[in-house]
Design a protein around this motif. Structure first.
Motif, PDB file in Angstrom:
ATOM      1  N   TYR A  36      41.418  39.090 -75.032  1.00 33.24           N
ATOM      2  CA  TYR A  36      42.488  40.054 -75.781  1.00 33.24           C
ATOM      3  C   TYR A  36      41.743  40.436 -77.470  1.00 33.24           C
ATOM      4  O   TYR A  36      41.989  41.109 -78.058  1.00 33.24           O
ATOM      5  CB  TYR A  36      44.006  39.650 -75.950  1.00 33.24           C
ATOM      6  CG  TYR A  36      44.673  39.397 -75.140  1.00 33.24           C
ATOM      7  CD1 TYR A  36      45.246  40.766 -74.952  1.00 33.24           C
ATOM      8  CD2 TYR A  36      44.977  39.021 -73.833  1.00 33.24           C
ATOM      9  CE1 TYR A  36      46.729  40.633 -74.116  1.00 33.24           C
ATOM     10  CE2 TYR A  36      45.976  38.953 -72.784  1.00 33.24           C
ATOM     11  CZ  TYR A  36      46.390  39.496 -73.306  1.00 33.24           C
ATOM     12  OH  TYR A  36      47.186  40.087 -72.003  1.00 33.24           O
ATOM     13  N   TRP A  37      40.477  39.545 -77.451  1.00 32.00           N
ATOM     14  CA  TRP A  37      39.458  39.786 -78.202  1.00 32.00           C
ATOM     15  C   TRP A  37      38.612  40.096 -78.048  1.00 32.00           C
ATOM     16  O   TRP A  37      37.117  39.421 -78.719  1.00 32.00           O
ATOM     17  CB  TRP A  37      39.968  39.018 -79.663  1.00 32.00           C
ATOM     18  CG  TRP A  37      39.613  39.486 -81.098  1.00 32.00           C
ATOM     19  CD1 TRP A  37      38.657  40.040 -81.721  1.00 32.00           C
ATOM     20  CD2 TRP A  37      39.294  38.428 -81.979  1.00 32.00           C
ATOM     21  NE1 TRP A  37      38.779  39.982 -83.067  1.00 32.00           N
ATOM     22  CE2 TRP A  37      38.731  39.094 -82.678  1.00 32.00           C
ATOM     23  CE3 TRP A  37      39.588  37.102 -82.083  1.00 32.00           C
ATOM     24  CZ2 TRP A  37      38.720  38.639 -84.303  1.00 32.00           C
ATOM     25  CZ3 TRP A  37      38.813  36.432 -82.927  1.00 32.00           C
ATOM     26  CH2 TRP A  37      38.332  37.405 -84.704  1.00 32.00           C
ATOM     27  N   TRP A  80      48.366  32.415 -84.088  1.00 30.91           N
ATOM     28  CA  TRP A  80      46.627  32.064 -84.824  1.00 30.91           C
ATOM     29  C   TRP A  80      46.004  32.690 -84.004  1.00 30.91           C
ATOM     30  O   TRP A  80      44.706  32.501 -84.645  1.00 30.91           O
ATOM     31  CB  TRP A  80      46.784  30.659 -85.863  1.00 30.91           C
ATOM     32  CG  TRP A  80      48.051  31.121 -86.741  1.00 30.91           C
ATOM     33  CD1 TRP A  80      47.976  32.082 -87.557  1.00 30.91           C
ATOM     34  CD2 TRP A  80      48.540  29.630 -87.714  1.00 30.91           C
ATOM     35  NE1 TRP A  80      49.082  31.701 -88.925  1.00 30.91           N
ATOM     36  CE2 TRP A  80      49.082  30.006 -88.469  1.00 30.91           C
ATOM     37  CE3 TRP A  80      48.289  28.459 -87.234  1.00 30.91           C
ATOM     38  CZ2 TRP A  80      49.417  29.593 -89.606  1.00 30.91           C
ATOM     39  CZ3 TRP A  80      48.443  27.357 -88.270  1.00 30.91           C
ATOM     40  CH2 TRP A  80      49.644  27.994 -89.605  1.00 30.91           C
ATOM     41  N   SER A  81      46.498  32.282 -82.609  1.00 29.24           N
ATOM     42  CA  SER A  81      45.358  31.709 -80.973  1.00 29.24           C
ATOM     43  C   SER A  81      44.271  32.954 -81.371  1.00 29.24           C
ATOM     44  O   SER A  81      43.124  33.211 -81.255  1.00 29.24           O
ATOM     45  CB  SER A  81      45.600  31.214 -80.410  1.00 29.24           C
ATOM     46  OG  SER A  81      45.762  29.956 -80.185  1.00 29.24           O
ATOM     47  N   LEU A  82      45.095  34.243 -81.295  1.00 29.61           N
ATOM     48  CA  LEU A  82      45.118  35.533 -81.401  1.00 29.61           C
ATOM     49  C   LEU A  82      44.597  36.594 -82.573  1.00 29.61           C
ATOM     50  O   LEU A  82      42.776  36.626 -82.912  1.00 29.61           O
ATOM     51  CB  LEU A  82      45.352  36.371 -80.528  1.00 29.61           C
ATOM     52  CG  LEU A  82      45.314  38.053 -80.374  1.00 29.61           C
ATOM     53  CD1 LEU A  82      44.134  37.887 -79.796  1.00 29.61           C
ATOM     54  CD2 LEU A  82      46.148  38.848 -80.097  1.00 29.61           C
ATOM     55  N   VAL A 122      41.740  34.442 -75.539  1.00 24.25           N
ATOM     56  CA  VAL A 122      41.902  35.088 -76.457  1.00 24.25           C
ATOM     57  C   VAL A 122      39.896  36.247 -76.441  1.00 24.25           C
ATOM     58  O   VAL A 122      39.755  37.312 -77.003  1.00 24.25           O
ATOM     59  CB  VAL A 122      40.617  34.055 -77.161  1.00 24.25           C
ATOM     60  CG1 VAL A 122      39.846  34.485 -79.096  1.00 24.25           C
ATOM     61  CG2 VAL A 122      41.779  32.812 -78.314  1.00 24.25           C
ATOM     62  N   GLN A 123      38.841  35.402 -75.257  1.00 25.02           N
ATOM     63  CA  GLN A 123      38.049  36.514 -75.403  1.00 25.02           C
ATOM     64  C   GLN A 123      38.931  37.786 -74.149  1.00 25.02           C
ATOM     65  O   GLN A 123      38.250  38.427 -74.710  1.00 25.02           O
ATOM     66  CB  GLN A 123      36.897  35.923 -74.433  1.00 25.02           C
ATOM     67  CG  GLN A 123      35.940  36.889 -73.625  1.00 25.02           C
ATOM     68  CD  GLN A 123      35.396  37.277 -74.992  1.00 25.02           C
ATOM     69  OE1 GLN A 123      35.644  36.938 -75.773  1.00 25.02           O
ATOM     70  NE2 GLN A 123      34.834  38.701 -74.825  1.00 25.02           N
ATOM     71  N   LEU A 131      42.258  28.847 -72.657  1.00 22.62           N
ATOM     72  CA  LEU A 131      43.008  29.816 -73.922  1.00 22.62           C
ATOM     73  C   LEU A 131      41.613  29.881 -74.145  1.00 22.62           C
ATOM     74  O   LEU A 131      41.754  31.762 -74.831  1.00 22.62           O
ATOM     75  CB  LEU A 131      43.726  28.548 -75.024  1.00 22.62           C
ATOM     76  CG  LEU A 131      43.801  29.046 -76.091  1.00 22.62           C
ATOM     77  CD1 LEU A 131      45.001  29.937 -76.279  1.00 22.62           C
ATOM     78  CD2 LEU A 131      43.911  27.954 -77.323  1.00 22.62           C
ATOM     79  N   LEU A 132      40.734  29.854 -73.930  1.00 22.63           N
ATOM     80  CA  LEU A 132      39.353  30.526 -74.385  1.00 22.63           C
ATOM     81  C   LEU A 132      39.293  31.631 -73.929  1.00 22.63           C
ATOM     82  O   LEU A 132      38.685  32.660 -74.197  1.00 22.63           O
ATOM     83  CB  LEU A 132      37.870  29.417 -74.560  1.00 22.63           C
ATOM     84  CG  LEU A 132      37.834  28.608 -75.579  1.00 22.63           C
ATOM     85  CD1 LEU A 132      37.072  27.433 -75.222  1.00 22.63           C
ATOM     86  CD2 LEU A 132      37.613  29.292 -76.765  1.00 22.63           C
TER      87      LEU A 132
END
Length: 318
Positions: free
Chosen positions: A307-308, A224-226, A304-305, A300-301
């Motif tokens: 990979y997204w 869900w994080s991604l 996420v940045q 984590l932020l």
């Protein structure tokens, strides 16, 4: 030219807004009738600052740009954005928002940090400029988590939501404009569904609090994080994607696996949940757990940045 955030109510959420705005180089003016509020807020900001430094501070960012004042009217004078964070009681919020509406410049957006109330209910006692009173619901810790749900009410014009979106983007938030008002908005409704099911699992003796949390942390939570819920299930359908997944697993949605209503909060259930959480905390104070969470979220932020990156333009599409 610097911008000013006026913060009304300085609990955990209000202080989170303050820390975020200071880190983005804004001036912050705060009002809270509690005489202990200034000291509490400055301690909160000091505790959050190391994490904010790791994320990167804006030019001119400083905790010294925080000012406490002794009246609502003084607090909102000169504001570019006003954020209300009083306790989650509708009559109280309506009273405070009406007072803010009565003294703030009519073009200034007033965001309410409510997690559940609809903006039309919040606007009803604000005759001057009710449309600018909107839901601006963040997530704890506000100084790190970027999502803010923006919800307009019956009198809100699209231009007012657009203005709000621009302001929250300037605070490096990721505004999610909710298409129509509903109690609980979007994210809290999703979290409440998981929370209700988790309480049933503990209540029925299926799992402990630690086991439920492990199921999320090492299973669905990582994905869900991604990808969130829908794209995760899209991948579950293989090369044919979501259509195949629904054909294959859709019928299982009718099976009585989950429960829609929360269990009764009996003394037994409360004790199980409290004792389970205290076991997980292992004697560590909340402040230590806060720091551990913040360190994790900063890393984590960044991930996420990485990979997204296309999420940079997401705000304009929703």
């Amino acid at each position: 030219m610097s911008q000013q955030l006026s913060v009304i109510g300085t609990g955990v959420i209000g202080n989170g807004w303050i820390a975020r705005a200071l880190a983005r180089g804004w001036d912050v003016v705060a009002f809270d009738p509690d005489p202990e509020a200034p000291a509490r807020t400055r301690a909160f900001v000091a505790g959050a600052w190391a994490s904010l430094e790791r994320l990167g501070l804006a030019a001119g960012a400083s905790p010294e740009r925080l000012t406490f004042v002794d009246s609502l009217e003084t607090a909102v004078a000169g504001a570019d954005l006003i954020q209300e964070n009083v306790p989650e009681r509708l009559p109280l919020k309506q009273e405070i928002l009406a007072a803010i509406d009565g003294v703030a410049e009519e073009q200034v957006v007033i965001g309410s940090s409510t997690s559940g109330f609809k903006p039309s209910d919040l606007q009803q006692d604000c005759p001057r400029a009710p449309g600018r009173v909107i839901v601006a619901h963040p997530f704890n810790p506000v100084y790190l988590l970027p999502l803010v749900e923006l919800v307009g009410g019956a009198t809100t014009e699209p231009a007012q939501i657009e203005r709000a979106r621009e302001l929250y983007q300037a605070l490096e938030m990721r505004p999610l404009v909710v298409r129509r008002e509903i109690e609980g908005h979007i994210a809290d409704r999703l979290m409440e569904a998981l929370w209700r099911e988790a309480l049933h699992l503990v209540n029925d003796g299926v799992a402990t609090t630690e086991e439920v949390d492990a199921a999320v942390v090492y299973g669905c939570g990582l994905r869900w994080s991604l990808m969130g819920t829908f794209l995760t299930f899209h991948l579950a359908g293989g090369e044919q994607g979501m259509r195949h997944m629904l054909e294959q697993f859709g019928p299982a949605l009718k099976l009585p696996w989950t429960k829609l209503e929360a269990p009764e909060l009996t003394d037994t259930l409360i004790d199980r949940v409290v004792e389970g959480c205290e076991h997980q905390a292992a004697g560590r104070p909340v402040a230590e757990l806060d720091r551990r969470r913040d360190d994790f979220l900063v890393e984590l932020l960044d991930l996420v940045q990485k990979y997204w990156p296309e999420a940079e333009g997401l705000e304009g599409r929703i």
